[in-house]
Design an enzyme around this catalytic site. Sequence first.
Site, PDB file in Angstrom:
ATOM      1  N   ASP A  87      48.260  34.029  36.075  1.00  0.00           N
ATOM      2  CA  ASP A  87      47.201  33.332  36.785  1.00  0.00           C
ATOM      3  C   ASP A  87      46.585  32.226  35.946  1.00  0.00           C
ATOM      4  OD1 ASP A  87      45.369  36.479  36.379  1.00  0.00           O
ATOM      5  OD2 ASP A  87      46.066  35.031  34.884  1.00  0.00           O
ATOM      6  N   ASP A 123      38.007  46.705  38.708  1.00  0.00           N
ATOM      7  CA  ASP A 123      38.055  47.003  40.136  1.00  0.00           C
ATOM      8  C   ASP A 123      39.487  47.267  40.598  1.00  0.00           C
ATOM      9  OD1 ASP A 123      39.122  44.498  39.958  1.00  0.00           O
ATOM     10  OD2 ASP A 123      37.699  43.528  41.295  1.00  0.00           O
ATOM     11  N   HIS A 145      42.232  45.596  40.078  1.00  0.00           N
ATOM     12  CA  HIS A 145      43.112  44.504  40.509  1.00  0.00           C
ATOM     13  C   HIS A 145      44.199  44.229  39.479  1.00  0.00           C
ATOM     14  CE1 HIS A 145      40.207  41.586  38.318  1.00  0.00           C
ATOM     15  NE2 HIS A 145      41.304  41.631  37.606  1.00  0.00           N
ATOM     16  N   GLU A 151      42.389  40.609  44.054  1.00  0.00           N
ATOM     17  CA  GLU A 151      41.139  41.344  44.175  1.00  0.00           C
ATOM     18  C   GLU A 151      41.219  42.388  45.285  1.00  0.00           C
ATOM     19  OE1 GLU A 151      38.406  38.994  41.690  1.00  0.00           O
ATOM     20  OE2 GLU A 151      39.861  40.597  41.520  1.00  0.00           O
TER      21      GLU A 151
END
Lengths: 409, 260
Positions: B72, B141, B143, B148
């Site tokens: 990313d 979280d 991911h 997400e």
Amino acid sequence: MPSNKSVSDAPIVQFTNCRILRDHQLQREDLWVREGKILNPEKLFFDEKGSADVQLDCKDSIIAPGFIDVQINGGFGVDFSLATDDFKSGIDLVSQKILSHGVTSFCPTLVTSPSSVYHQVLPQISVRNGGTHGAGILGVHLEGPFISKEKKGAHPEHCLRTFEAGAFQDLLATYGSLDCVQIVTLAPEMRRSSEVIRELTKRGICVSLGHSVANLSQAEEAVQHGATFITHLFNAMLPFHHRDPGIVGLLTSDRIPAGRRVFYGMISDGIHTNPAALRIAHRAHPKGLVLVTDAIAGMGLAPGRHTLGQQVVEIDGLNTYIAGTKTLSGSVATMDTCVRHFQEAIGCSVETALEAASLHPAQLLGIEHKKGTLNYDSDADFLMLNDSLYVQATYIAGEEVWRQDVSGM
Amino acid sequence: MRLVILEDYDQASEWAAKYICNRIIQFKPSQGRYFTLGLPTGSTPLGCYKKLIEYHKNGDLSFKYVKTFNMDEYVGLPRNHPESYHSYMWNNFFKHIDIDPNNAHILDGNAPDLQAECDAFEKKIEEAGGIDLFVGGIGPDGHIAFNEPGSSLSSRTRLKTLAMDTILANAKYFDGDLSKVPTMALTVGVGTVMDAREVMILITGAHKAFALYKAIEEGVNHMWTVSAFQQHPRTIFVCDEDATLELRVKTVKYFKDFLT
């Protein structure tokens, strides 16, 4: 691995296994050079998909920007204030020899001389880049003749002058030409000095205060008119007094125009300034300290008698006096000796000592965007030093111009 | 799934680096036959990168015939910003090794057409013959990359808006100033990583423990996108003791027994 030549065909050299002086610290980073300038390797990698053509192992050396000497009167038998027939070869000799002291750029300095000397000598000096032939010439430093009689030091009294009659025109007539002049040292208490300082500053010439009996107020006024340097602090000026600090007081003056910094030259040869005085100055204003050699013709030669302009001086070890007196006249210390002396006397970091001889003189002359640092796109003028700050090799525009002979000779 | 539990961060980093190193060496990459590696950023893989650099400097590992694809990159952050993933990869990895710059692929968060940039990235992976080993991390979280909670488990490389959890977690890199943290990023999709022949997820620290629990002991769920790898034929989770704090004792014992 071949480098992509999308931007340039010139070879890319990567200096590895070294500690470079960048952002005021020694960092373990490689130094990349292309076409005489420091290259940004990240940009090379992502934009050009390029890589190094040559990798050089620096064996854990320190890499620092090349030293800049803004006050050097000669050396190796050459006196810049003497109008000889082979003057040009004299300048060439000094510029070549000082490479081994780590100096990559300098301002040949002329002491107080008769007008005829300026008219003969100045046209023979030109601003030029350094290289294998020698260190680069940034411009001339004219120290005198518009200085105080009381603080003439080793300068010849009969050549001192004033500019109270015609101000700047008098100065111009004396020197003949200001084409390649970078710095002028004068005494600001002289009448009409403000006009002269303003005019010189307008022309991009750095005005330095020295050989003067000015009080602090006069010195501050000179700074307000454009003066930015003090010639060999403490020497040839009134001593610090707690009710009138004189020129020395500029180091902590609150009347310096905003955004400006006053720099001051220091000869840290262990003779011109007591280490305690050196420390006081440094602690008061560390960012303004500029190391200079104030070297004379005898630098690099055996002890004995040598000329300095119109005078004869005597060298005994590191001491130089006007022959037959105890008046100091210039020094014979080399720039790298001054850097080591300074670091020892102050007890400062290696980075601080190196910057006093590179970054600060570059900032004084307003050239720090291309000299005095190892920032990307700067001129690749740099030194390899060992941990004791002895110069091992000197590079100008990315090219090796001097290397310590391994046999130690 | 293989769950490899090491005592602490350093040991986990070393295990992972050795695994990558061995994979590359066993593959015997050469001219025209590259080993393709997917790479992460963040604080978790730093120790692993340091070890890989060490192996390279020792002469044991060359990246000459390795192609890399990063997961990313932030959108709108200048490429030379110290917090961009380009800067991260240059400073923490690329500048220390012998990879060919043409073989180091990172998404361009400043491309004029972001979706076209994502599509081109997918194409580059395809042209490279797919990814041999995709190394990744896990967010608090759950991911993977910037997929997400709520991301499709069959997603491809695309533009994503970052979740608040992620922005909060990243604030420490931007002087704690939330307004300075980028809010969008380009990221490989869950599907993109699932296409890799092998996947290795690095998880260290107690703050990741709950996410690890959700990823491997609960069901496949788009709210915890790393859980998708339960359906991948060859996935290894490399973690330290702290990351196992929310797992059942039975799970930990089962996998620890493998190592002894």
